[in-house]
Design a protein around this motif. Sequence first.
Motif, PDB file in Angstrom:
ATOM      1  N   ASN A   1       0.135   2.019   6.051  1.00  0.00           N
ATOM      2  CA  ASN A   1       0.211   2.803   4.814  1.00  0.00           C
ATOM      3  C   ASN A   1      -1.164   3.244   4.336  1.00  0.00           C
ATOM      4  O   ASN A   1      -1.338   4.371   3.848  1.00  0.00           O
ATOM      5  CB  ASN A   1       0.923   1.999   3.732  1.00  0.00           C
ATOM      6  CG  ASN A   1       2.397   1.794   4.042  1.00  0.00           C
ATOM      7  OD1 ASN A   1       2.982   2.542   4.831  1.00  0.00           O
ATOM      8  ND2 ASN A   1       3.003   0.790   3.438  1.00  0.00           N
ATOM      9  N   SER A   2      -2.147   2.377   4.474  1.00  0.00           N
ATOM     10  CA  SER A   2      -3.508   2.730   4.077  1.00  0.00           C
ATOM     11  C   SER A   2      -4.051   3.868   4.938  1.00  0.00           C
ATOM     12  O   SER A   2      -4.683   4.806   4.435  1.00  0.00           O
ATOM     13  CB  SER A   2      -4.408   1.499   4.194  1.00  0.00           C
ATOM     14  OG  SER A   2      -5.744   1.819   3.882  1.00  0.00           O
TER      15      SER A   2
ATOM     16  N   ASN B   1       0.806  -1.236   0.000  1.00  0.00           N
ATOM     17  CA  ASN B   1       0.000   0.000   0.000  1.00  0.00           C
ATOM     18  C   ASN B   1       0.834   1.279   0.000  1.00  0.00           C
ATOM     19  O   ASN B   1       0.290   2.368   0.198  1.00  0.00           O
ATOM     20  CB  ASN B   1      -0.986   0.035   1.175  1.00  0.00           C
ATOM     21  CG  ASN B   1      -2.087  -1.000   1.038  1.00  0.00           C
ATOM     22  OD1 ASN B   1      -2.390  -1.452  -0.066  1.00  0.00           O
ATOM     23  ND2 ASN B   1      -2.680  -1.388   2.154  1.00  0.00           N
ATOM     24  N   LYS B   2       2.133   1.176  -0.218  1.00  0.00           N
ATOM     25  CA  LYS B   2       2.961   2.363  -0.412  1.00  0.00           C
ATOM     26  C   LYS B   2       3.302   2.459  -1.893  1.00  0.00           C
ATOM     27  O   LYS B   2       3.763   1.486  -2.494  1.00  0.00           O
ATOM     28  CB  LYS B   2       4.246   2.293   0.414  1.00  0.00           C
ATOM     29  CG  LYS B   2       5.145   3.516   0.218  1.00  0.00           C
ATOM     30  CD  LYS B   2       6.395   3.465   1.089  1.00  0.00           C
ATOM     31  CE  LYS B   2       7.261   4.696   0.850  1.00  0.00           C
ATOM     32  NZ  LYS B   2       8.487   4.706   1.689  1.00  0.00           N
ATOM     33  N   LYS B   3       3.083   3.645  -2.491  1.00  0.00           N
ATOM     34  CA  LYS B   3       3.258   3.815  -3.930  1.00  0.00           C
ATOM     35  C   LYS B   3       4.666   4.303  -4.268  1.00  0.00           C
ATOM     36  O   LYS B   3       5.252   5.113  -3.550  1.00  0.00           O
ATOM     37  CB  LYS B   3       2.212   4.783  -4.482  1.00  0.00           C
ATOM     38  CG  LYS B   3       0.783   4.251  -4.396  1.00  0.00           C
ATOM     39  CD  LYS B   3      -0.209   5.232  -4.984  1.00  0.00           C
ATOM     40  CE  LYS B   3      -1.615   4.646  -5.015  1.00  0.00           C
ATOM     41  NZ  LYS B   3      -2.149   4.357  -3.689  1.00  0.00           N
ATOM     42  N   PHE B   4       5.187   3.795  -5.410  1.00  0.00           N
ATOM     43  CA  PHE B   4       6.492   4.203  -5.934  1.00  0.00           C
ATOM     44  C   PHE B   4       6.337   4.472  -7.427  1.00  0.00           C
ATOM     45  O   PHE B   4       5.668   3.720  -8.136  1.00  0.00           O
ATOM     46  CB  PHE B   4       7.536   3.098  -5.739  1.00  0.00           C
ATOM     47  CG  PHE B   4       7.841   2.778  -4.304  1.00  0.00           C
ATOM     48  CD1 PHE B   4       8.886   3.409  -3.646  1.00  0.00           C
ATOM     49  CD2 PHE B   4       7.085   1.840  -3.615  1.00  0.00           C
ATOM     50  CE1 PHE B   4       9.175   3.109  -2.322  1.00  0.00           C
ATOM     51  CE2 PHE B   4       7.367   1.533  -2.288  1.00  0.00           C
ATOM     52  CZ  PHE B   4       8.414   2.172  -1.644  1.00  0.00           C
ATOM     53  N   ASN B   5       6.996   5.550  -7.905  1.00  0.00           N
ATOM     54  CA  ASN B   5       6.942   5.849  -9.339  1.00  0.00           C
ATOM     55  C   ASN B   5       8.347   6.022  -9.901  1.00  0.00           C
ATOM     56  O   ASN B   5       9.320   5.530  -9.319  1.00  0.00           O
ATOM     57  CB  ASN B   5       6.062   7.078  -9.603  1.00  0.00           C
ATOM     58  CG  ASN B   5       6.492   8.282  -8.777  1.00  0.00           C
ATOM     59  OD1 ASN B   5       7.617   8.325  -8.283  1.00  0.00           O
ATOM     60  ND2 ASN B   5       5.601   9.248  -8.621  1.00  0.00           N
TER      61      ASN B   5
ATOM     62  N   VAL C   1      -8.904  -4.793   2.884  1.00  0.00           N
ATOM     63  CA  VAL C   1      -9.543  -3.498   2.619  1.00  0.00           C
ATOM     64  C   VAL C   1     -10.653  -3.244   3.639  1.00  0.00           C
ATOM     65  O   VAL C   1     -10.785  -2.136   4.178  1.00  0.00           O
ATOM     66  CB  VAL C   1     -10.102  -3.454   1.180  1.00  0.00           C
ATOM     67  CG1 VAL C   1     -10.949  -2.200   0.975  1.00  0.00           C
ATOM     68  CG2 VAL C   1      -8.968  -3.500   0.165  1.00  0.00           C
ATOM     69  N   SER C   2     -11.427  -4.284   3.943  1.00  0.00           N
ATOM     70  CA  SER C   2     -12.509  -4.147   4.931  1.00  0.00           C
ATOM     71  C   SER C   2     -11.953  -3.803   6.308  1.00  0.00           C
ATOM     72  O   SER C   2     -12.527  -2.978   7.033  1.00  0.00           O
ATOM     73  CB  SER C   2     -13.318  -5.443   5.008  1.00  0.00           C
ATOM     74  OG  SER C   2     -13.947  -5.711   3.779  1.00  0.00           O
ATOM     75  N   LEU C   3     -10.830  -4.436   6.676  1.00  0.00           N
ATOM     76  CA  LEU C   3     -10.205  -4.139   7.966  1.00  0.00           C
ATOM     77  C   LEU C   3      -9.745  -2.689   8.018  1.00  0.00           C
ATOM     78  O   LEU C   3      -9.964  -1.987   9.015  1.00  0.00           O
ATOM     79  CB  LEU C   3      -9.023  -5.077   8.205  1.00  0.00           C
ATOM     80  CG  LEU C   3      -8.173  -4.794   9.455  1.00  0.00           C
ATOM     81  CD1 LEU C   3      -9.014  -4.909  10.721  1.00  0.00           C
ATOM     82  CD2 LEU C   3      -6.977  -5.734   9.517  1.00  0.00           C
ATOM     83  N   SER C   4      -9.116  -2.231   6.943  1.00  0.00           N
ATOM     84  CA  SER C   4      -8.658  -0.845   6.888  1.00  0.00           C
ATOM     85  C   SER C   4      -9.824   0.124   7.043  1.00  0.00           C
ATOM     86  O   SER C   4      -9.739   1.112   7.792  1.00  0.00           O
ATOM     87  CB  SER C   4      -7.933  -0.597   5.560  1.00  0.00           C
ATOM     88  OG  SER C   4      -7.573   0.749   5.431  1.00  0.00           O
ATOM     89  N   GLU C   5     -10.929  -0.150   6.352  1.00  0.00           N
ATOM     90  CA  GLU C   5     -12.101   0.721   6.446  1.00  0.00           C
ATOM     91  C   GLU C   5     -12.690   0.697   7.858  1.00  0.00           C
ATOM     92  O   GLU C   5     -13.148   1.725   8.371  1.00  0.00           O
ATOM     93  CB  GLU C   5     -13.157   0.294   5.421  1.00  0.00           C
ATOM     94  CG  GLU C   5     -12.738   0.496   3.968  1.00  0.00           C
ATOM     95  CD  GLU C   5     -12.359   1.936   3.676  1.00  0.00           C
ATOM     96  OE1 GLU C   5     -13.101   2.848   4.106  1.00  0.00           O
ATOM     97  OE2 GLU C   5     -11.313   2.154   3.029  1.00  0.00           O
TER      98      GLU C   5
END
Length: 436
Positions: free
Chosen positions: A123-124, A38-42, A86-90
């Motif tokens: 991260n979320s 959940n951490k973005k890299f570009n 995702v449900s846990l994060s929410e």
Amino acid sequence: MSKMGSIKINKTFKKDSWFKFIGPCKVKITSGLISVLNKKFNDSAELIIKKNKALPVHFLEETDLVITGIEDKIIELDEIKTKDRVSLSEKIKSMVLERKKIKVLIIGDLDSGKSTLIIQMINSLLEFDNKFKIGLLDLDMGQGALTLPTTIGLGTISEPIIDIKTIKTEAMAFIGNNSPSRHMLRCIYGLIKLLDKIEDIKILFIDTTGWVNDPAARAYKTTKIQIIQPDIIVNINNRIKNEVKIYPLLIPFMNIYEIIPIEKSNNIFPRTREMRKTLRENAYARYFLNSKTKTYNYEELSLINTRLNLGKPLIPSFKKYIEEKLGIKIIYSEISEETLLIIVKNSSFISYDDLHKLRPQIESSEIRLYGLNEIKGLILGLYNDKRLLGLGLIKEMDFKNKNIDIFTPVEEKISQINFGSRTLTDDLKEKSYLEF
């Protein structure tokens, strides 16, 4: 993929694909966008994945990478289950908005992905609100990434991470061994002390050991749950038919706390016992790298969790009787109501049956005999004014002059030594368990 040696390759990955990269390797993005836990890299970002580590990579766009490593350690993942995460994060987000603070306790077996899940949640949450003050209470004294082996600790996080080792450690508690099974009281005391330091933390994640499946583990984890009083308990386990299996130790709490089952990922990188041992030894090597040997008079210090200095010297006639009975030369001895403590140069030829010969003459509840070679390398917690400064190792003990030589990076003055029960060799490899 065919087996190859360590190479540098250019490779394009399709959008929405998932791959696991197993270290050691280095990954550089030349174009595109990826998500790691959940951490973005570009563009231009680099990732270094160490030996005995693995990271799942989600390609959010078609992405070009330059990879330095071993090609057959790049594995495509067929199915990634993210719905329950995702449900846990929410759920955590909604609870944070309702309450001032929450505590999330993670329960799972070895290699169940507890630390990985915590990183994903951190991260979320920071993507949702980067002002959250998030804490991690790492209670795994054997494989904890936040603190040193034989310790537990508290850290705080203010930006996305992919490795718990990058978290700033705020406080530590010394346990003295890499397993809680023989030191449950020390672990509980350390937990209580660390919980006293979480006042400013809004979301606290609590990581635990993988010790979950026997009566002692159940009693230990039950006590921790009662002390922590978490808002959420996350149960990471295998799915059986249509349900994630609930650990027996959590069943009594199902009507008391909110227990959220999370299916164990099939893509966790399993670690063998030898890998775990190697990771601990690498941590010792890093910690003691710039250490020096310092000499202290141990009678001027408080000695905790040791039999040393609890009794009085043996009278000469009784000391001579023991030497003749066992055929030994005593370097040091003392006796108390609890213990007859004997130190010799080498204890390897003394058996339990030999010690039992002394029993008719001894009223102490136990007889303990140690060789100087056994004590060497014993891990210590070094304190000043009840504050843990760091770790040390016994190098030598001079019982005649009451001196102890300690190998340590700690520079500050110490007032207390807490004796552990794990010994290391001169080259910082794990040696044995010893209660001194």
